[in-house]
Motif scaffolding. Structure first.
Motif, mmCIF file in Angstrom:
data_model
loop_
_atom_site.group_PDB
_atom_site.id
_atom_site.type_symbol
_atom_site.label_atom_id
_atom_site.label_comp_id
_atom_site.label_asym_id
_atom_site.label_seq_id
_atom_site.Cartn_x
_atom_site.Cartn_y
_atom_site.Cartn_z
ATOM 1 N N PRO B 177 2.373 -5.382 11.878
ATOM 2 C CA PRO B 177 1.603 -4.315 12.937
ATOM 3 C C PRO B 177 2.476 -3.065 13.564
ATOM 4 O O PRO B 177 1.779 -2.010 13.744
ATOM 5 N N ASP B 178 3.559 -3.663 13.804
ATOM 6 C CA ASP B 178 4.534 -2.472 14.202
ATOM 7 C C ASP B 178 4.535 -1.254 13.324
ATOM 8 O O ASP B 178 4.969 0.004 13.745
ATOM 9 N N ALA B 179 4.319 -1.247 12.107
ATOM 10 C CA ALA B 179 4.456 -0.134 10.951
ATOM 11 C C ALA B 179 3.284 0.423 10.891
ATOM 12 O O ALA B 179 3.111 1.627 10.155
ATOM 13 N N ASN B 180 2.432 -0.111 11.667
ATOM 14 C CA ASN B 180 1.149 0.691 11.612
ATOM 15 C C ASN B 180 0.701 1.805 12.749
ATOM 16 O O ASN B 180 0.877 1.615 13.751
ATOM 17 N N PRO B 181 0.755 2.926 12.290
ATOM 18 C CA PRO B 181 0.938 4.080 13.166
ATOM 19 C C PRO B 181 -0.319 4.485 13.809
ATOM 20 O O PRO B 181 -0.355 5.294 14.884
ATOM 21 N N ASN B 182 -1.429 3.970 13.382
ATOM 22 C CA ASN B 182 -2.759 4.512 14.061
ATOM 23 C C ASN B 182 -3.851 3.477 14.341
ATOM 24 O O ASN B 182 -4.936 3.846 14.420
ATOM 25 N N GLY B 183 -3.402 2.293 14.127
ATOM 26 C CA GLY B 183 -4.645 1.008 14.074
ATOM 27 C C GLY B 183 -5.438 0.736 13.040
ATOM 28 O O GLY B 183 -6.254 0.004 12.932
ATOM 29 N N SER B 184 -5.173 1.275 11.892
ATOM 30 C CA SER B 184 -5.705 1.096 10.445
ATOM 31 C C SER B 184 -6.095 -0.294 10.399
ATOM 32 O O SER B 184 -5.432 -1.009 10.438
ATOM 33 N N ILE B 185 -7.237 -0.682 10.034
ATOM 34 C CA ILE B 185 -7.543 -1.865 9.806
ATOM 35 C C ILE B 185 -6.651 -2.448 8.471
ATOM 36 O O ILE B 185 -6.681 -1.869 7.467
ATOM 37 N N ARG B 186 -6.138 -3.547 8.641
ATOM 38 C CA ARG B 186 -5.057 -4.175 7.585
ATOM 39 C C ARG B 186 -4.178 -3.028 7.112
ATOM 40 O O ARG B 186 -3.729 -3.086 5.981
ATOM 41 N N ASN B 187 -3.710 -2.469 8.114
ATOM 42 C CA ASN B 187 -2.571 -1.302 7.854
ATOM 43 C C ASN B 187 -3.069 -0.635 6.648
ATOM 44 O O ASN B 187 -2.136 0.102 5.788
ATOM 45 N N VAL B 188 -4.269 -0.161 6.111
ATOM 46 C CA VAL B 188 -4.716 0.558 4.959
ATOM 47 C C VAL B 188 -4.278 2.098 5.289
ATOM 48 O O VAL B 188 -4.637 2.688 6.424
ATOM 49 N N ALA B 189 -3.746 2.710 4.693
ATOM 50 C CA ALA B 189 -3.136 3.951 4.437
ATOM 51 C C ALA B 189 -3.997 4.679 3.447
ATOM 52 O O ALA B 189 -3.919 5.951 3.493
ATOM 53 N N GLY B 190 -4.641 4.230 2.449
ATOM 54 C CA GLY B 190 -5.218 4.806 1.246
ATOM 55 C C GLY B 190 -5.875 3.738 0.361
ATOM 56 O O GLY B 190 -5.667 2.606 0.376
ATOM 57 N N VAL B 191 -7.113 4.479 -0.201
ATOM 58 C CA VAL B 191 -8.220 3.620 -0.876
ATOM 59 C C VAL B 191 -8.482 4.268 -2.037
ATOM 60 O O VAL B 191 -8.168 5.608 -2.081
ATOM 61 N N CYS B 192 -9.008 3.559 -3.091
ATOM 62 C CA CYS B 192 -9.557 4.391 -4.271
ATOM 63 C C CYS B 192 -11.164 4.254 -4.216
ATOM 64 O O CYS B 192 -11.834 3.049 -3.825
ATOM 65 N N ASN B 193 -11.799 4.810 -5.363
ATOM 66 C CA ASN B 193 -13.052 4.449 -5.585
ATOM 67 C C ASN B 193 -13.044 3.315 -6.682
ATOM 68 O O ASN B 193 -12.144 2.788 -7.014
ATOM 69 N N PRO B 194 -14.323 2.483 -6.701
ATOM 70 C CA PRO B 194 -14.254 1.385 -7.741
ATOM 71 C C PRO B 194 -13.726 1.631 -9.314
ATOM 72 O O PRO B 194 -13.026 0.976 -9.696
ATOM 73 N N ALA B 195 -13.806 2.799 -9.752
ATOM 74 C CA ALA B 195 -13.428 3.291 -10.842
ATOM 75 C C ALA B 195 -11.660 3.514 -10.783
ATOM 76 O O ALA B 195 -10.959 3.556 -11.788
ATOM 77 N N GLY B 196 -11.275 4.034 -9.730
ATOM 78 C CA GLY B 196 -9.952 4.293 -9.286
ATOM 79 C C GLY B 196 -9.450 5.596 -9.681
ATOM 80 O O GLY B 196 -8.272 5.981 -9.345
ATOM 81 N N ASN B 197 -10.462 6.492 -10.091
ATOM 82 C CA ASN B 197 -9.978 7.860 -10.319
ATOM 83 C C ASN B 197 -9.882 8.785 -9.025
ATOM 84 O O ASN B 197 -9.435 9.830 -9.178
#
Lengths: 97, 244
Positions: B177-197
């Motif tokens: 939690p301390d490494a989370n700068p903004n409250g993002s759920i589960r510390n998510v900083a980046g995501v991709c679409n189902p295909a990954g591209n």
């Protein structure tokens, strides 16, 4: 033409950091009895009288709101009194000050 | 050499940094693509840079997501082309529905401008394919609305499908939690679409692509995409994921 007012708010349970900040501001001014603040936005659109509710909902769904995090309510002209204000009941204004 | 398209909206402000890194630091062709453009022909990869496109009016990224160029970005993504959204570019991809989820204001009630660590959670994207699972990258962030959110069922589906690409972590790679700068759920900083591209992230790889700037971890993302493109051009690449 009709003016339609769309009130958009974050869904219950979605963190409203802006509301929290405003709440802090109210407390700093001494309004200790305020127990919660949620901030939304109000959009007024001017459309032909016969515009269907579904069309306005579609505008909200597709663009004006983000349905993942926000909800909206729609008020038409006839929902308001002669002053243009919403007929949503309001508390009487305090006297003096 | 690859050809990168950098999409520029009114009030994009990290576009020059992206152009600099891709053209001058890494030596690729760069095409600056105006938001009114109707085509991305001839481009190998697309970057949506950071900034405050269209002033972030209505919601961050909301107006930009409906800009004319997004029709071309959508087609490019559908065809399997690599698309990277950085910061505001990530917000635009979310608003365009090319990535799942939404952004809320930072829970700390402040704009966060600092350096963070993120852990690579998926190497099944062009931008992370040459990285290691669990690799820790150091990059800057600068945003007021980077609090990633997805409703319960959507979040479960994203996690299940391995669409979380980066998580905020400490220098040792621990997702705390301390490494989370903004409250993002589960510390998510980046995501991709189902295909990954299509990948979006809040940290700025283009601001961490030269040692002079304190970290060059960010260039790994661009280099990874280039390697992925080279492999694809040699027609040796297998689809990123089973579905495409």
């Amino acid at each position: 033409m009709a003016t339609v007012r769309i009130v958009i708010t974050l869904k219950p349970g979605v963190l409203d950091a802006q509301g929290q900040a405003v709440h802090q501001g109210l407390r700093a001014l001494g309004y200790e009895t305020v127990s919660g603040v949620r901030v939304g936005k109000c959009i007024e659109i001017t459309v032909p009288d016969q515009t269907a509710r579904d069309d306005i909902d579609a505008m909200c769904e597709r663009f004006l709101a983000n349905p993942l995090i926000e909800e909206w309510r729609i008020e038409r002209d006839q929902d308001r009194d002669g002053t243009g204000r919403s007929r949503v009941p309001v508390l009487p204004r305090s006297q003096g000050s | 050499m690859m050809r990168f398209g950098i999409v520029i909206f009114p009030a994009s402000n990290c576009d020059r940094d992206c152009v600099h890194v891709l053209r001058t630091v890494l030596g690729h062709d760069v095409e600056e693509v105006w938001h009114e453009a109707g085509s991305l022909d001839g481009v190998d990869a697309v970057v949506l840079p950071g900034g405050f496109a269209y002033g972030d009016y209505l919601r961050a990224g909301a107006v930009a997501a409906r800009a004319p160029v997004m029709t071309a970005v959508r087609a490019f993504a559908r065809a399997g082309g690599p698309v990277l959204g950085v910061c505001n570019g990530f917000q635009i991809l979310l608003e365009a529905g090319l990535l799942p989820g939404a952004m809320l204001r930072n829970d700390v009630l402040r704009f966060r401008c600092t350096t963070v660590h993120v852990r690579v959670e998926s190497t099944q994207t062009p931008f992370t394919r040459s990285l290691r699972d669990g690799q820790v990258l150091r990059m800057p962030i600068a945003h007021g609305e980077g609090n990633y959110f997805a409703p319960g069922a959507m979040l479960a589906a994203i996690e299940e499908a391995g669409q979380v690409v980066f998580r905020y972590c400490d220098a040792q790679g621990r997702v705390l939690p301390d490494a989370n700068p903004n409250g993002s759920i589960r510390n998510v900083a980046g995501v991709c679409n189902p295909a990954g591209n299509v990948v979006g992230l809040m940290p700025h790889p283009e601001r961490a692509s030269e040692e002079l700037l304190g970290s060059d971890d960010g260039r790994l993302l661009f280099e990874s995409a280039v390697m992925w493109l080279e492999t694809r051009k040699r027609s040796l690449v297998t689809p990123l994921r089973g579905s495409r």
